[in-house]
Design a protein around this motif. Structure first.
Motif, PDB file in Angstrom:
ATOM      1  N   GLY A  50      17.442  29.426  65.043  1.00 48.10           N
ATOM      2  CA  GLY A  50      16.243  28.992  65.763  1.00 48.10           C
ATOM      3  C   GLY A  50      16.670  28.218  67.008  1.00 48.10           C
ATOM      4  N   PRO A  51      15.708  27.515  67.648  1.00 52.90           N
ATOM      5  CA  PRO A  51      16.069  26.642  68.762  1.00 52.90           C
ATOM      6  C   PRO A  51      17.148  25.642  68.322  1.00 52.90           C
ATOM      7  CG  PRO A  51      13.696  26.926  68.635  1.00 52.90           C
ATOM      8  CD  PRO A  51      14.255  27.564  67.400  1.00 52.90           C
ATOM      9  N   LEU A  52      17.960  25.167  69.276  1.00 54.24           N
ATOM     10  CA  LEU A  52      19.138  24.363  68.906  1.00 54.24           C
ATOM     11  C   LEU A  52      18.844  22.857  68.843  1.00 54.24           C
ATOM     12  CD1 LEU A  52      21.847  26.427  70.842  1.00 54.24           C
ATOM     13  CD2 LEU A  52      21.615  26.185  68.355  1.00 54.24           C
ATOM     14  N   THR A  53      17.583  22.487  68.654  1.00 54.86           N
ATOM     15  CA  THR A  53      17.197  21.075  68.693  1.00 54.86           C
ATOM     16  C   THR A  53      17.932  20.231  67.637  1.00 54.86           C
ATOM     17  OG1 THR A  53      15.028  22.036  69.174  1.00 54.86           O
ATOM     18  CG2 THR A  53      15.155  19.643  69.060  1.00 54.86           C
ATOM     19  N   ASN A  54      17.985  20.716  66.392  1.00 55.90           N
ATOM     20  CA  ASN A  54      18.693  19.939  65.354  1.00 55.90           C
ATOM     21  C   ASN A  54      20.169  19.774  65.712  1.00 55.90           C
ATOM     22  OD1 ASN A  54      16.413  19.805  63.749  1.00 55.90           O
ATOM     23  ND2 ASN A  54      17.014  21.473  62.372  1.00 55.90           N
ATOM     24  N   ILE A  55      20.754  20.817  66.256  1.00 54.38           N
ATOM     25  CA  ILE A  55      22.191  20.779  66.546  1.00 54.38           C
ATOM     26  C   ILE A  55      22.455  19.824  67.721  1.00 54.38           C
ATOM     27  CG2 ILE A  55      24.270  22.206  66.935  1.00 54.38           C
ATOM     28  CD1 ILE A  55      22.531  22.905  64.378  1.00 54.38           C
ATOM     29  N   ALA A  56      21.551  19.840  68.694  1.00 55.78           N
ATOM     30  CA  ALA A  56      21.705  18.906  69.819  1.00 55.78           C
ATOM     31  C   ALA A  56      21.589  17.462  69.323  1.00 55.78           C
ATOM     32  CB  ALA A  56      20.651  19.197  70.886  1.00 55.78           C
ATOM     33  N   SER A  79      10.596  35.409  78.907  1.00 57.47           N
ATOM     34  CA  SER A  79      10.448  35.517  80.353  1.00 57.47           C
ATOM     35  C   SER A  79      11.380  36.660  80.721  1.00 57.47           C
ATOM     36  CB  SER A  79      10.854  34.209  81.044  1.00 57.47           C
ATOM     37  OG  SER A  79      12.265  34.133  81.169  1.00 57.47           O
ATOM     38  N   PRO A  80      11.366  37.101  81.961  1.00 57.23           N
ATOM     39  CA  PRO A  80      12.272  38.208  82.293  1.00 57.23           C
ATOM     40  C   PRO A  80      13.737  37.905  81.961  1.00 57.23           C
ATOM     41  CG  PRO A  80      10.672  37.899  84.048  1.00 57.23           C
ATOM     42  CD  PRO A  80      10.454  36.773  83.077  1.00 57.23           C
ATOM     43  N   VAL A  81      14.084  36.615  81.885  1.00 52.47           N
ATOM     44  CA  VAL A  81      15.503  36.288  81.679  1.00 52.47           C
ATOM     45  C   VAL A  81      15.800  35.438  80.440  1.00 52.47           C
ATOM     46  CG1 VAL A  81      16.118  36.472  84.123  1.00 52.47           C
ATOM     47  CG2 VAL A  81      15.272  34.283  83.231  1.00 52.47           C
ATOM     48  N   ALA A  82      14.792  34.986  79.742  1.00 52.10           N
ATOM     49  CA  ALA A  82      15.075  34.030  78.652  1.00 52.10           C
ATOM     50  C   ALA A  82      14.669  34.552  77.276  1.00 52.10           C
ATOM     51  CB  ALA A  82      14.367  32.704  78.924  1.00 52.10           C
ATOM     52  N   GLU A  83      15.522  34.247  76.339  1.00 54.22           N
ATOM     53  CA  GLU A  83      15.299  34.589  74.923  1.00 54.22           C
ATOM     54  C   GLU A  83      14.579  33.422  74.254  1.00 54.22           C
ATOM     55  OE1 GLU A  83      15.985  33.953  70.878  1.00 54.22           O
ATOM     56  OE2 GLU A  83      17.020  32.808  72.426  1.00 54.22           O
ATOM     57  N   TYR A  84      13.770  33.682  73.216  1.00 54.61           N
ATOM     58  CA  TYR A  84      12.892  32.642  72.653  1.00 54.61           C
ATOM     59  C   TYR A  84      13.606  31.361  72.227  1.00 54.61           C
ATOM     60  CZ  TYR A  84       9.794  29.935  69.758  1.00 54.61           C
ATOM     61  OH  TYR A  84       9.084  28.876  69.231  1.00 54.61           O
ATOM     62  N   ASN A  85      14.684  31.445  71.434  1.00 57.30           N
ATOM     63  CA  ASN A  85      15.286  30.219  70.879  1.00 57.30           C
ATOM     64  C   ASN A  85      15.746  29.263  71.976  1.00 57.30           C
ATOM     65  OD1 ASN A  85      14.843  30.978  68.229  1.00 57.30           O
ATOM     66  ND2 ASN A  85      16.848  31.966  68.018  1.00 57.30           N
ATOM     67  N   TYR A  86      16.302  29.803  73.041  1.00 55.90           N
ATOM     68  CA  TYR A  86      16.786  28.933  74.122  1.00 55.90           C
ATOM     69  C   TYR A  86      15.646  28.580  75.083  1.00 55.90           C
ATOM     70  CZ  TYR A  86      21.567  30.078  72.544  1.00 55.90           C
ATOM     71  OH  TYR A  86      22.723  30.233  71.811  1.00 55.90           O
ATOM     72  N   TRP A  87      14.667  29.440  75.172  1.00 58.86           N
ATOM     73  CA  TRP A  87      13.487  29.187  76.014  1.00 58.86           C
ATOM     74  C   TRP A  87      12.658  28.064  75.404  1.00 58.86           C
ATOM     75  CZ3 TRP A  87       8.299  29.820  74.682  1.00 58.86           C
ATOM     76  CH2 TRP A  87       7.377  29.914  75.743  1.00 58.86           C
ATOM     77  N   CYS A  88      12.559  28.051  74.067  1.00 59.96           N
ATOM     78  CA  CYS A  88      11.746  27.047  73.365  1.00 59.96           C
ATOM     79  C   CYS A  88      12.329  25.652  73.582  1.00 59.96           C
ATOM     80  CB  CYS A  88      11.702  27.392  71.877  1.00 59.96           C
ATOM     81  SG  CYS A  88      10.755  26.231  70.894  1.00 59.96           S
ATOM     82  N   ASP A  89      13.655  25.527  73.494  1.00 56.07           N
ATOM     83  CA  ASP A  89      14.276  24.235  73.770  1.00 56.07           C
ATOM     84  C   ASP A  89      15.531  24.417  74.629  1.00 56.07           C
ATOM     85  OD1 ASP A  89      15.120  21.682  73.986  1.00 56.07           O
ATOM     86  OD2 ASP A  89      14.943  21.180  71.859  1.00 56.07           O
ATOM     87  N   PRO A  90      15.320  24.639  75.920  1.00 46.47           N
ATOM     88  CA  PRO A  90      16.474  24.874  76.804  1.00 46.47           C
ATOM     89  C   PRO A  90      17.382  23.654  76.927  1.00 46.47           C
ATOM     90  CG  PRO A  90      14.448  24.676  78.091  1.00 46.47           C
ATOM     91  CD  PRO A  90      14.042  24.708  76.653  1.00 46.47           C
ATOM     92  N   ASP A  91      16.775  22.453  76.819  1.00 45.86           N
ATOM     93  CA  ASP A  91      17.596  21.244  76.962  1.00 45.86           C
ATOM     94  C   ASP A  91      18.565  21.108  75.787  1.00 45.86           C
ATOM     95  OD1 ASP A  91      16.278  19.904  79.392  1.00 45.86           O
ATOM     96  OD2 ASP A  91      14.608  20.491  78.115  1.00 45.86           O
ATOM     97  N   ALA A  92      18.097  21.497  74.607  1.00 47.26           N
ATOM     98  CA  ALA A  92      18.985  21.450  73.436  1.00 47.26           C
ATOM     99  C   ALA A  92      20.098  22.479  73.581  1.00 47.26           C
ATOM    100  CB  ALA A  92      18.167  21.709  72.167  1.00 47.26           C
ATOM    101  N   ALA A  93      19.735  23.680  73.994  1.00 46.36           N
ATOM    102  CA  ALA A  93      20.750  24.732  74.150  1.00 46.36           C
ATOM    103  C   ALA A  93      21.787  24.296  75.188  1.00 46.36           C
ATOM    104  CB  ALA A  93      20.083  26.047  74.548  1.00 46.36           C
ATOM    105  N   LYS A  94      21.298  23.713  76.274  1.00 45.31           N
ATOM    106  CA  LYS A  94      22.215  23.240  77.323  1.00 45.31           C
ATOM    107  C   LYS A  94      23.178  22.186  76.763  1.00 45.31           C
ATOM    108  CE  LYS A  94      21.932  20.652  81.689  1.00 45.31           C
ATOM    109  NZ  LYS A  94      22.670  21.374  82.702  1.00 45.31           N
ATOM    110  N   ALA A  95      22.613  21.232  76.012  1.00 45.48           N
ATOM    111  CA  ALA A  95      23.448  20.149  75.459  1.00 45.48           C
ATOM    112  C   ALA A  95      24.510  20.717  74.518  1.00 45.48           C
ATOM    113  CB  ALA A  95      22.560  19.148  74.718  1.00 45.48           C
ATOM    114  N   VAL A  96      24.155  21.716  73.746  1.00 46.40           N
ATOM    115  CA  VAL A  96      25.107  22.284  72.784  1.00 46.40           C
ATOM    116  C   VAL A  96      26.237  22.997  73.522  1.00 46.40           C
ATOM    117  CG1 VAL A  96      25.380  24.000  70.953  1.00 46.40           C
ATOM    118  CG2 VAL A  96      23.439  22.407  70.895  1.00 46.40           C
ATOM    119  N   TYR A  97      25.894  23.813  74.514  1.00 45.90           N
ATOM    120  CA  TYR A  97      26.956  24.521  75.252  1.00 45.90           C
ATOM    121  C   TYR A  97      27.834  23.529  76.015  1.00 45.90           C
ATOM    122  CZ  TYR A  97      25.393  29.163  73.956  1.00 45.90           C
ATOM    123  OH  TYR A  97      25.093  30.289  73.218  1.00 45.90           O
TER     124      TYR A  97
END
Ligand code: BDR
Ligand code: CA
Length: 356
Positions: free
Chosen positions: A125-131, A161-179
């Protein structure tokens, strides 16, 4: 067999449930717990759905913990349009009363990592817990074996969106923090996020004839899968003109167990958090940014091999029995067997496709 210890962090979600089924029927992994995060449905509803799945699998011994109720910064947008009001295709299965989800997914993740050592997380799912784990319990990260994340896309188009997948779109800040953590944090710098994105998961289609086949293999399991996927079929027909549904999450579990199911590339990856392209994964496999490669991005998979893997495990039938059936319902494209329904999708380019 030395089973690898795993926590499944998810937002069940129809395909999350299929992933849980695969995980719990795979002897190579020991599922220490299921944590839920707001995504397809709120974390609490995800907890109910995880328990419904565990009850069906007679595995209520696996604990379920509720995680973050909202993304780090953005307003929460669920995906009930795709997964139904209850997240399980409006099957409205009754809640499990004898066991209840517990609070505190992030603490559970940290404590389990520290206690067990060498634990992997499969995030569906979105990476919020992991962040939050990275932010609040950085010392636990030294015990992280691997992080497999279903999310993002490399060359494939997005689904929110044309470029975003749901899990990272839902919480992009969490995904960014994890990467970023896999670039900077001393415990993670040598490791990579295994990104199981739309480039590969889009190839995994559950078709009506496969569901019928599953019902022949087991009336009970087949009926359960039919019940939760019906709504998802309708969504895919309306949205993508395909008969069947894309099941993203089980591929992340399958890849965790068997690396031969996918190929990939190493890249430095960043996640966009602003503007029209928020949630997009920007991958630099060519080293243009001269950054260490913090991700392994899956770019190719073999849909037939995956489906054989899934069916043999979930239904306990030998591959020799499954293979001839799959051959009946797949067609060859560029030397690879793919779903006939996908070839005919209104969404794809070429014959019958959106470009027509
Ligand atoms: C992902 O988003 C969710 O809707 C699915 O469960 C999957 O994890 C696919 O974009
Ligand atoms: Ca999911």
């Amino acid at each position: 067999m030395n089973a690898r210890k795993v926590i499944i962090d998810c937002d069940p979600g129809i395909d999350d449930v299929l992933a849980l089924m695969l995980a719990l029927r795979s002897p190579e992994m020991e599922v220490l717990g299921v944590t839920t995060v707001c995504g397809n449905v709120p974390a609490a509803q995800g907890g109910e759905n995880a328990l419904k799945t565990l009850e069906f699998l007679k595995r209520l011994d696996v604990p379920v913990y509720l995680g973050e109720a909202r993304p780090l910064r953005r307003a929460y947008v669920d995906a009930t349009d795709t997964h139904g009001a209850d997240g399980l295709g409006e099957s409205f299965l009754p809640n499990v009363e004898k066991v209840r989800p517990k609070e505190g997914a992030v603490d559970f993740l940290a404590e389990t990592l520290k206690r067990e050592k060498q634990v992997s997380i499969i995030a569906l799912g979105p990476l919020t817990n992991i962040a939050r784990l990275i932010e609040c319990h950085p010392e636990a990260l030294y015990s992280l074996d691997e992080l497999i994340s279903m999310g993002g896309s490399y060359k494939s188009h997005g689904n929110c969106s044309p470029v975003a997948e749901y899990n990272y779109w839902c919480d992009p800040d969490a995904a960014k923090a994890v990467y970023e953590a896999f670039d900077r944090h001393p415990a993670l710098r040598e490791k990579q996020v295994h990104m199981v994105g739309l480039d590969v998961t889009r190839e995994i289609l559950l078709t009506p004839n496969l569901v019928e086949y599953m019902c022949c293999l087991s009336r009970e399991i087949g009926a359960f899968i039919r019940k939760i996927t019906r709504f998802y079929f309708d969504f895919h027909w309306k949205q993508e003109g395909v008969i069947g549904c894309v099941i993203n999450d089980p591929l992340a579990v399958a890849y965790f167990i068997d690396r031969s199911l996918c190929d990939g590339i190493d890249a430095y990856t960043q996640v966009e958090t602003e503007g029209n392209s928020f949630g997009q994964t920007l991958a630099d496999p060519y080293g243009i940014w001269k950054k260490e490669k913090n991700s392994h991005i899956l770019t190719k998979t073999d849909p037939m091999k995956f489906m054989e893997f899934f069916i043999t495990r979930v239904f306990g039938v030998p591959a020799s029995q499954v293979r001839p059936i799959l051959r009946q319902i797949m067609v060859e494209n560029a030397g690879k067997l793919v779903w006939a329904q996908k070839e005919a999708s209104l969404f794809d380019e070429g014959e019958g496709g959106a470009e027509e």
